[in-house]
Design a protein around this motif. Structure first.
Motif, PDB file in Angstrom:
ATOM      1  N   ARG A 284      -0.859   6.214   0.916  1.00  0.00           N
ATOM      2  CA  ARG A 284      -0.315   4.974   0.342  1.00  0.00           C
ATOM      3  C   ARG A 284      -0.245   3.869   1.383  1.00  0.00           C
TER       4      ARG A 284
ATOM      5  N   TRP B 142      -3.664   2.433   1.683  1.00  0.00           N
ATOM      6  CA  TRP B 142      -3.974   1.529   0.581  1.00  0.00           C
ATOM      7  C   TRP B 142      -3.310   0.170   0.763  1.00  0.00           C
ATOM      8  N   ARG B 143      -2.057   0.175   1.220  1.00  0.00           N
ATOM      9  CA  ARG B 143      -1.353  -1.096   1.430  1.00  0.00           C
ATOM     10  C   ARG B 143      -2.033  -1.928   2.512  1.00  0.00           C
TER      11      ARG B 143
ATOM     12  N   THR C  42      -5.316  -3.240   1.176  1.00  0.00           N
ATOM     13  CA  THR C  42      -5.119  -4.259   0.151  1.00  0.00           C
ATOM     14  C   THR C  42      -4.756  -5.594   0.764  1.00  0.00           C
TER      15      THR C  42
ATOM     16  N   PHE D 195      -5.891   0.898  -7.131  1.00  0.00           N
ATOM     17  CA  PHE D 195      -4.644   0.339  -6.588  1.00  0.00           C
ATOM     18  C   PHE D 195      -4.684  -1.188  -6.625  1.00  0.00           C
TER      19      PHE D 195
ATOM     20  N   LYS E 184      -4.541  -2.568 -10.316  1.00  0.00           N
ATOM     21  CA  LYS E 184      -3.186  -2.539 -10.874  1.00  0.00           C
ATOM     22  C   LYS E 184      -2.314  -3.644 -10.271  1.00  0.00           C
TER      23      LYS E 184
ATOM     24  N   MET F 188       4.898  -2.326  -4.536  1.00  0.00           N
ATOM     25  CA  MET F 188       3.593  -1.716  -4.345  1.00  0.00           C
ATOM     26  C   MET F 188       3.051  -1.967  -2.938  1.00  0.00           C
TER      27      MET F 188
END
Length: 226
Positions: A18, A21-22, A25, A47, A50, A69
């Motif tokens: 996670r 992904w952060r 992103t 990810f 969304k 998120m």
């Protein structure tokens, strides 16, 4: 067995995955595209989709959900943070300040990125495979980018990499060595030419002459004795 288990583990624990992904992103929102491996890009795409779907609502609840998120370390300014540290347009602060991205990335997401996809129901990102491989392990590389109106495609040309240049030179040198080794092996395998021998007819012709000479010598010797 992984029945009805979706997603990729990518060799990481849940929290590590996670966090990856952060980070990816935030870089994707800041730069519009990033270069990564194909499995990472395919796991990142849902990810990001969304997150953009949440950001298109634009209300306070959507902002709080997006903050959850992305993680509070990215979007919340805490008391005691070094607010005078240098930052770019997306609120980046050096590691000494304790924060990599500030609240400006959230503002950029809700005010600039999300409105571009207000009429689009999903499909805000795309993955374009590249013909190059990662130098370390040879993994296939790709570009994941936010779809834009001008649709210019990935901007990957003209990037100079000293590491890539060194790898290409090593490969060329190894190919040259392989070619040289094959040439030497071919030369070693060629049989040497046999020594020239006199034809059998010439040998037969020389033998009688030697015999005649020997007989003549013996006859002359007998005459001398007489």
């Amino acid at each position: 067995m992984r029945h009805r288990v979706a997603g990729r583990k990518l060799g990481r624990k849940t929290n590590h995955r996670r966090a990856m992904w952060r980070n990816m992103t935030v870089s994707l929102l800041a730069h519009g595209q990033i270069t990564t491996t194909i499995p990472k890009a395919k796991s990142l795409q849902p990810f990001v989709e969304k997150l953009l779907t949440v950001a298109k609502r634009g209300d306070l609840a959507a902002r709080r959900q997006a903050m959850k998120m992305l993680g509070q370390d990215f979007v919340i300014v805490r008391d005691g943070d070094d607010t005078e540290a240098p930052r770019n347009s997306y609120g980046e602060i050096d590691r000494k300040g304790g924060r990599l991205q500030g609240p400006r990335i959230l503002k950029h997401l809700f005010e600039e990125v999300a409105p571009r996809y207000s009429d689009r129901n999903g499909g805000c990102t795309r993955i374009i495979k590249l013909g190059s491989h990662r130098i370390g392990d040879g993994a296939d590389l790709c570009v994941i980018q936010l779809i834009s109106e001008d649709d210019t495609g990935p901007q990957v040309a003209g990037q100079f990499s000293r590491r890539r240049e060194k790898a290409n030179r090593r490969m060329a040198f190894a190919a040259q060595l392989r070619k040289g080794g094959k040439a030497e092996a071919e030369v070693a395998e060629e049989p040497s030419a046999p020594a020239e021998e006199a034809p059998p007819e010439a040998a037969e012709e020389q033998a009688p002459e030697a015999t005649d000479t020997g007989e003549a010598t013996e006859g002359e010797g007998d005459k001398d004795k007489q």
